[in-house]
Scaffold this active site. Structure first.
Site, short mmCIF file in Angstrom:
data_model
loop_
_atom_site.label_atom_id
_atom_site.label_comp_id
_atom_site.label_asym_id
_atom_site.label_seq_id
_atom_site.Cartn_x
_atom_site.Cartn_y
_atom_site.Cartn_z
N CYS A 162 5.71 9.46 -0.18
CA CYS A 162 4.55 10.17 0.23
C CYS A 162 4.18 11.23 -0.75
O CYS A 162 4.85 12.30 -1.16
CB CYS A 162 4.38 11.01 1.76
SG CYS A 162 2.78 11.83 1.73
N ASN A 192 10.33 4.29 2.44
CA ASN A 192 10.15 3.82 3.83
C ASN A 192 11.41 2.93 4.04
O ASN A 192 12.14 2.45 3.22
CB ASN A 192 9.03 2.71 3.99
CG ASN A 192 7.53 3.43 3.87
OD1 ASN A 192 7.32 4.14 4.79
ND2 ASN A 192 6.85 3.44 2.63
N ARG A 245 0.91 -1.15 0.12
CA ARG A 245 0.16 -0.06 0.06
C ARG A 245 0.96 1.17 0.22
O ARG A 245 0.92 1.86 -0.87
CB ARG A 245 -1.05 -0.36 1.26
CG ARG A 245 -2.00 0.97 1.10
CD ARG A 245 -1.59 2.35 1.42
NE ARG A 245 -1.33 2.69 2.75
CZ ARG A 245 -0.98 3.62 3.38
NH1 ARG A 245 -0.77 4.78 2.30
NH2 ARG A 245 -0.32 3.61 4.42
N ASP A 246 1.36 1.56 1.10
CA ASP A 246 2.40 2.81 1.29
C ASP A 246 3.36 2.76 0.10
O ASP A 246 3.84 3.99 -0.41
CB ASP A 246 2.78 2.87 2.68
CG ASP A 246 3.60 4.31 2.89
OD1 ASP A 246 2.95 5.35 2.18
OD2 ASP A 246 4.30 4.50 3.92
N HIS A 252 7.05 4.38 12.33
CA HIS A 252 6.84 4.29 10.77
C HIS A 252 7.91 5.40 10.40
O HIS A 252 7.52 6.58 10.32
CB HIS A 252 5.66 4.79 10.44
CG HIS A 252 5.07 4.59 9.04
ND1 HIS A 252 4.34 3.66 8.38
CD2 HIS A 252 5.75 5.21 7.72
CE1 HIS A 252 4.35 3.79 6.94
NE2 HIS A 252 5.24 4.80 6.76
N HIS A 254 10.62 7.02 7.63
CA HIS A 254 11.17 6.98 6.21
C HIS A 254 12.82 7.31 6.20
O HIS A 254 13.12 7.84 6.97
CB HIS A 254 10.51 8.31 5.36
CG HIS A 254 9.11 7.96 5.20
ND1 HIS A 254 8.42 7.87 3.84
CD2 HIS A 254 7.85 7.40 5.86
CE1 HIS A 254 6.95 7.61 3.80
NE2 HIS A 254 6.97 7.07 5.07
#
Length: 294
Positions: free
Chosen positions: A249, A258, A25-26, A216, A218
């Site tokens: 993002c 990420n 997803r991300d 989370h 990056h």
């Protein structure tokens, strides 16, 4: 370094961690186009690595994030492993209803610690975003679906600059109070360093139990692994990561990928922390994915 110092480090670390794989997803929402079969194959392969939590899609506006427009088909075609939770992002009731139809195991809602980022990302204020979650969480509860919360810009915002750690703590607490079972704290533009992460987590852990907090990171400036190590030392045992370091993002200029799942697994195993994940298999999945995406 004497052995007593080493011992105190080891005793501070969690015995095991939960890794939440956000690549499908991300990670993929930042790629221009990814064929459905590549997404399905990626999730199927990740399901065989020992990962227990895979974020597999998002039920969001196709105009805003066209890369996730086929999430319904993704959930239809994946081969679900019995012990894996397959989750999706659902910003509103419509998204949640689609997720329920797709038999999603868990859903996630998202907000930001930054007003400017919130407006650009989800077109509303922070307060409005929290109010939007309430009916989503209530409906999810009726269907016995757990809700995870994401908070972005917990270190810095690309528009508002440095974030106040007390503000992060207050919003994380509010999201838990509304009914999220876990809050994932996102360093969205990857500017965090261990000391700043420690300051932020100290504020959060004064108000929220560590069991309900995830991190989370990056890896924009190569600090993600150092930041995760700092979080582990403070008792955090849930880490979001993305196979092959995919992602970024769409609303944060300059945010690179990420942290790579492979690197997180390698770090944890090197510290004697159990992940349940097979490092060789996850490296192999990352390699195949890079090939598929050129």
């Amino acid at each position: 370094m004497d052995s007593s110092h080493t011992q105190s480090i080891v005793s501070a670390l969690p015995k095991s961690v939960k890794i939440v794989e956000v690549g499908p997803r991300d990670g993929l929402q930042n790629e221009k186009t990814v064929p459905l079969d590549v997404k399905v194959e990626l999730i199927n392969r990740l399901s065989q690595t020992g990962l227990r939590h895979i974020e597999s899609g998002a039920f969001v506006s196709a105009n805003k994030i066209p890369q996730m427009a086929d999430s319904e088909q993704v959930f239809q075609y994946i081969q679900r492993a019995a012990n894996v939770s397959y989750s999706a992002l659902t910003p509103n009731i419509k998204g949640l209803e689609q997720a329920i139809q797709s038999q999603v195991d868990e859903v996630a809602v998202f907000s930001s610690v930054s007003e400017s980022f919130c407006q650009r990302n989800i077109n509303c204020s922070i307060t409005e975003s929290l109010n939007r979650f309430k009916p989503v969480i209530a409906l999810a509860r009726e269907h016995n679906i757990r809700v995870r919360g994401y908070l972005s810009c917990v270190i810095d915002c690309p528009y508002d600059g440095a974030t106040n750690p007390k503000h992060v703590a207050s919003l994380a607490k509010q999201m838990l109070d509304i009914g999220c079972y876990e809050i994932s704290l996102g360093d969205t533009i990857g500017t965090g360093t261990p000391l700043r992460v420690a300051t932020m987590l100290e504020a959060v852990l004064a108000q929220c139990p560590k069991e309900s907090i995830a991190v989370h990171f990056h890896d924009t400036y190569g600090q993600a692994i150092a930041n995760i190590y700092q979080a582990l030392l403070m008792g955090i045992s849930t880490i979001d990561s993305s196979v092959a370091g995919l992602g970024g993002c769409p609303y944060a200029k300059g945010a690179s990928g990420n942290v790579a799942t492979e690197e997180v697994v390698y770090l944890c195993h090197g510290l004697g922390i159990e992940t349940g994940v097979n490092l060789e298999k996850i490296v192999e999945v990352g390699r195949a994915l890079r090939k598929n995406l050129n």
